[in-house]
Design a protein around this motif. Structure first.
Motif, PDB file in Angstrom:
ATOM      1  N   SER A 193       0.846  -1.194   0.000  1.00 44.33           N
ATOM      2  CA  SER A 193       0.000   0.000   0.000  1.00 44.33           C
ATOM      3  C   SER A 193       0.881   1.244   0.000  1.00 44.33           C
ATOM      4  CB  SER A 193      -0.897  -0.006   1.238  1.00 44.33           C
ATOM      5  OG  SER A 193      -1.728   1.122   1.295  1.00 44.33           O
ATOM      6  N   ASP A 195      -3.337   5.352   1.532  1.00 45.37           N
ATOM      7  CA  ASP A 195      -4.239   4.204   1.606  1.00 45.37           C
ATOM      8  C   ASP A 195      -4.044   3.444   2.916  1.00 45.37           C
ATOM      9  OD1 ASP A 195      -5.374   4.763  -0.808  1.00 45.37           O
ATOM     10  OD2 ASP A 195      -4.144   3.360  -1.962  1.00 45.37           O
ATOM     11  N   GLN A 200      -7.055   2.934   5.694  1.00 45.72           N
ATOM     12  CA  GLN A 200      -7.546   1.627   6.137  1.00 45.72           C
ATOM     13  C   GLN A 200      -7.820   1.626   7.633  1.00 45.72           C
ATOM     14  OE1 GLN A 200      -4.681  -1.273   4.854  1.00 45.72           O
ATOM     15  NE2 GLN A 200      -5.171  -1.019   2.682  1.00 45.72           N
ATOM     16  N   TYR A 201      -6.913   2.231   8.386  1.00 43.25           N
ATOM     17  CA  TYR A 201      -7.118   2.315   9.842  1.00 43.25           C
ATOM     18  C   TYR A 201      -8.253   3.291  10.169  1.00 43.25           C
ATOM     19  CZ  TYR A 201      -3.043  -0.455  11.130  1.00 43.25           C
ATOM     20  OH  TYR A 201      -2.156  -1.485  11.310  1.00 43.25           O
ATOM     21  N   ARG A 213     -11.497   1.550   9.591  1.00 40.70           N
ATOM     22  CA  ARG A 213     -11.744   0.596  10.677  1.00 40.70           C
ATOM     23  C   ARG A 213     -12.308   1.325  11.897  1.00 40.70           C
ATOM     24  NH1 ARG A 213      -6.641  -2.743  12.614  1.00 40.70           N
ATOM     25  NH2 ARG A 213      -6.580  -3.126  10.365  1.00 40.70           N
ATOM     26  N   VAL A 215     -12.927   0.726   0.436  1.00 48.20           N
ATOM     27  CA  VAL A 215     -12.527  -0.341   1.358  1.00 48.20           C
ATOM     28  C   VAL A 215     -13.652  -1.329   1.601  1.00 48.20           C
ATOM     29  CG1 VAL A 215     -11.773  -0.846   3.708  1.00 48.20           C
ATOM     30  CG2 VAL A 215     -10.779   1.082   2.469  1.00 48.20           C
TER      31      VAL A 215
END
Length: 365
Positions: free
Chosen positions: A305, A309, A313-314, A317, A354
């Protein structure tokens, strides 16, 4: 048949093998593989027709029936490239209306149909007296039309890629960039091939040189097409398959890279630096106490990644956890800012990329 012509027959044979390979391939996207397979088969046909022309075998009773088919691959390259690119970027199903892209090819073949059904002797006689020009559209006109057609499809593909830039996975973006470069390289060679004729710069040797460049561009597509079977199955970086890599000389050993990976995961999970919408790669590198390029290398090599990005992603989440809390009463916009995004638009784009759905759809589900 000289050395050059024999070598082009060899490359035509390789194109045929690669085209069949993509038709029989089970890994990756079935439809995209077929498009690439047809493209390479047409490339093989293109080289075969050129070789027959140069060697004068085309004007024999055995091969005369190939005469007039030059424009078939020319009129197919643009639409095939566009549809392959579209499938690669969107993965949407192709509809029957997509076949209209090949309407110029159908019109050309129909215009030539009366010539195609002539016997070999009549064809040879019509070529000798020049009457073959009375059958359908002239081949040279089709070449100029193909230049315009390929240029248009290439431009549309670039615009489409630009519009879908944020939604394209990194591995697909690298591959599509390479495809566009190779396609325009081929187009430049194609244009050069034909504009020399009215300018009086034609020579057989220059024909050979230009076609070797065409072999280079199309052959490289075939090579990378074969070595990237996971284009629709998971992360991929093209640097894995080329004889040099971006981080080859950074001095970061494999063992140290693994240690930094674990430290980065601990940092992200415990300190949550991604909640700061203004964080940059330099800031993350400072937290890890490593140079900026080492921080980038850790993310690229260990997580397949880029920095943004990876952070998103975190953030997504974090947003998912907030959206699952039905009793919080927090608005989606506030969740976006609390998760580390600095605006609503980027949050929605990243969330859909995502999860495959919008925040509202996710919350309702």
């Amino acid at each position: 048949m000289n050395f050059y012509e024999t070598s082009f027959l060899f490359f035509a044979f390789l194109g045929l093998l690669h085209g069949v390979f993509f038709f029989l391939r089970h890994r990756g996207d079935f439809i995209a593989n077929r498009f690439l397979g047809v493209y390479l088969l047409l490339f093989a046909l293109n080289l075969l027709l050129n070789t027959l022309f140069w060697s004068k075998l085309l004007y024999t009773s055995q091969y005369i029936h190939f005469f007039g088919f030059n424009a078939v691959p020319w009129l197919c390259y643009g639409p095939l490239f566009f549809l392959y690119q579209k499938r690669l970027l969107t993965r949407k199903r192709l509809h029957f209306m997509e076949s209209l892209h090949f309407l110029p090819l159908v019109i050309y073949l129909l215009s030539k149909s009366s010539f195609y059904f002539l016997d070999a002797d009549t064809k040879l006689a019509s070529i000798a007296d020049g009457s073959f020009r009375d059958y359908g559209f002239p081949t040279i006109n089709m070449a100029y039309f193909a230049m315009l057609q390929m240029s248009t499809y290439g431009a549309v593909s670039i615009i489409s890629k630009t519009k879908n830039k944020t939604a394209i996975p990194k591995e697909n973006a690298i591959w599509t960039n390479f495809l566009i470069t190779a396609f325009f390289g081929y187009l430049l060679c194609f244009i050069t091939y034909f504009i020399r004729i009215p300018l009086g710069y034609y020579s057989l040797f220059s024909d050979y040189i230009i076609c070797y460049f065409i072999v280079l561009f199309v052959g490289s597509v075939a090579y990378f097409g074969i070595v990237q079977p996971h284009i629709f199955e998971g992360p991929l970086t093209m640097k894995k398959y080329i004889p040099f890599t971006k981080y080859e000389r950074t001095g970061l050993s494999k063992g140290y890279s693994i240690e930094l990976k674990k430290e980065l995961q601990r940092l992200m999970e415990q300190e949550k630096p991604y909640l700061d919408s203004d964080i940059r790669l330099d800031d993350l590198a400072e937290m890890l106490d490593v140079p900026r390029h080492h921080a980038s290398q850790i993310i690229n090599e260990n997580f397949n990644s880029n920095f943004f990005d990876f952070m998103n992603q975190y953030r997504i989440r974090e947003a998912e956890l907030a959206l699952k809390d039905k009793n919080s009463g927090i608005t989606i916009q506030k969740i976006a800012y609390q998760s580390g995004f600095n605006n609503r638009v980027s949050f929605y784009k990243a969330f859909k990329k995502v999860t495959g759905m919008t925040p509202s759809q996710y919350k309702n589900k």
